[in-house]
Design an enzyme around this catalytic site. Structure first.
Site, mmCIF file in Angstrom:
data_model
loop_
_atom_site.group_PDB
_atom_site.id
_atom_site.type_symbol
_atom_site.label_atom_id
_atom_site.label_comp_id
_atom_site.label_asym_id
_atom_site.label_seq_id
_atom_site.Cartn_x
_atom_site.Cartn_y
_atom_site.Cartn_z
ATOM 1 N N LYS A 1 0.843 -1.196 0.000
ATOM 2 C CA LYS A 1 0.000 0.000 0.000
ATOM 3 C C LYS A 1 0.883 1.253 0.000
ATOM 4 C CE LYS A 1 -3.899 1.833 2.766
ATOM 5 N NZ LYS A 1 -4.731 1.544 3.967
ATOM 6 N N SER B 1 -9.379 1.456 3.163
ATOM 7 C CA SER B 1 -8.587 2.279 2.274
ATOM 8 C C SER B 1 -7.552 1.505 1.463
ATOM 9 C CB SER B 1 -7.865 3.362 3.091
ATOM 10 O OG SER B 1 -7.018 2.782 4.075
ATOM 11 N N SER C 1 -9.760 -1.039 7.063
ATOM 12 C CA SER C 1 -9.158 -0.827 5.747
ATOM 13 C C SER C 1 -8.423 -2.018 5.161
ATOM 14 C CB SER C 1 -8.212 0.376 5.800
ATOM 15 O OG SER C 1 -8.942 1.567 5.977
#
Length: 443
Positions: A79, A154, A178
């Site tokens: 990420k 996210s 997330s």
């Protein structure tokens, strides 16, 4: 054989057996990323030079029997909030354009030392402050089951990199859901670790008191191996996961069953039936103290997030996606007394939760109460976006507020996950239980 759609554990085992070369495997992923029509919505940046260099080293180790871990040579994505030396790390925000760290995040450094191959950085919700994955500032990753819908956030690009076969596994972060939401919506396994278990050094923060690091992958076995690698320790022991007979679970009733999408409600009911058929005892559980802390979540999260980012936001507010900026800005309104009182209530709730759940192997609920919304509908903004985001995060937030670990498992119904929440620092135990649940759901 197309190894890019196999599990990370299978890849690792094949490398160890001499049946798969890390360089060829890594090149397969890089080629697939280069030609995939949706790759630009999944990867923010690809790191082919690093990936191939790491793969060549892994290949040499495999040839002489000196592998560093069971996943040595397996290519993964990160990420875009994990600092990566010499590669921009911008956390999905124009506020951080051109931010290039000079060293890796500690967890990335540890994983690299265990042999993981870094394919690149994946798109995410802006500064990680949304469970939807909608990001018009950089890119919005598509759901694997509906390319016109959001992937969940996210860690949106993290989940889709695995779901579309563009990485063997992914590393994301979870502050309110997330890791687990995008995993559920893309039919993956996602592990939320206990706060403080995996290092946050070199991880772009949102709300450090709740921020956690965790893997998104295809199987529970993958999640267990990934956690071991992220911590720099030996492979997991999942013995004791043979079945559910004698296991006792709590089916949470408080809040999490309200306003379920019909497909979610049906898949949840069918999952519990399969677990019972496999010998599990499932007991309804209500924890009324949870309600107050759920109501306090806005104060707990936004206050810390605003304190972390207010200088950057106030300096260039127009660079942000408006709904995300407004969520941050809400954190300037609670008083210090409000924030302290919310934490006092949270501590009391955690004590009540620990007492109520002590006799169970895990607490169950649907991972997300809804299905992935359409991107166009969310771009209308207003209450549509706000309502969808809060509903999406509702069930997973329970695990963050209670302070434990959690794992979502695919139910077999597209974009519907089953969430298991365990006690703090009990990831190994939860993973053994989760593997038994996974087997029952696939039966």
């Amino acid at each position: 054989m197309d190894w890019t759609v196999k599990s990370a554990s299978e890849m690792g085992a094949a490398i160890g057996a001499g049946a798969l070369d890390p360089v060829e495997l890594t090149q397969s992923f890089l080629d697939k990323i280069a030609t995939h029509p949706l790759a630009d919505r999944i990867y923010a940046r690809v790191t082919p030079n690093r990936a191939l260099a790491e793969a060549r080293a892994a290949s040499q180790r495999a040839k002489i029997g000196r592998r560093l871990s069971g996943l040595d040579g397996v290519p993964v994505s990160w990420k875009d909030l994990f600092d990566t030396a010499g590669t921009a790390t911008e956390a999905g925000s124009a506020l951080l354009t051109g931010r290039v760290p000079d060293r890796d995040a500690e967890v990335l450094n540890t994983a690299s030392a265990m042999g993981l191959v870094c394919l690149g950085k994946t798109h995410m919700s802006e500064l990680a402050f949304s469970g939807l994955g909608l990001n018009p500032v950089t890119a919005t990753s598509p759901c694997v089951n509906d390319h016109d819908a959001v992937a969940g956030g996210s860690s949106s690009g993290a989940a889709t990199s695995v779901a579309f076969g563009l990485a063997a596994a992914a590393i994301g972060s979870d502050t309110g859901g997330s890791v687990r939401i995008p995993s559920a919506w893309n039919d993956l396994v996602g592990l939320k670790t206990t706060s403080g278990r995996v290092s946050l050094q070199g991880v772009v923060p949102l709300a450090v008191k709740f921020d956690t690091v965790g893997p998104l992958c295809r199987t529970v076995a993958d999640a267990a191996q990934m956690l071991a690698v992220l911590e720099g320790r030996g492979g997991p022991d999942l013995r004791g996961a043979q079945g559910l007979k004698g296991r006792r679970f709590a089916a949470l009733q408080t809040i999490v069953l309200e306003d379920l999408a019909p497909q979610v409600a049906q898949s949840y009911s069918e999952s519990l039936d399969k677990m019972r058929d496999a010998g599990a005892e499932i007991v309804p559980l209500d924890v009324p103290q949870l309600v107050a802390s759920m109501n306090d979540a806005g104060v707990l999260y936004t206050t810390e997030a605003w304190a972390t980012w207010r200088n950057e936001i106030t300096a260039q507010p127009d660079l942000m996606f408006k709904p995300i900026r407004e969520r941050f800005e809400a954190g300037q309104h609670p008083s210090g007394a409000d924030y302290v009182a919310a934490w006092q209530r949270l501590d009391q709730m955690r004590t009540a939760w620990a007492t109520a759940t002590a006799g169970f192997d895990a607490v169950l609920c649907p991972t997300a109460p809804n299905l992935p919304p359409k991107i166009d509908a969310l771009m209308e903004l207003g209450e549509t976006y706000v309502t969808a985001n809060l509903l999406t995060l509702r069930n997973t937030r329970v695990g963050n507020l209670t302070g434990g670990c959690g794992i979502t498992i695919p139910t077999g119904t597209p974009s519907c996950g089953l969430l298991l929440t365990g006690a703090p620092m009990q990831e190994d135990r939860l993973l053994r239980v989760a593997q038994a649940v996974e087997m029952a759901l696939k039966a």
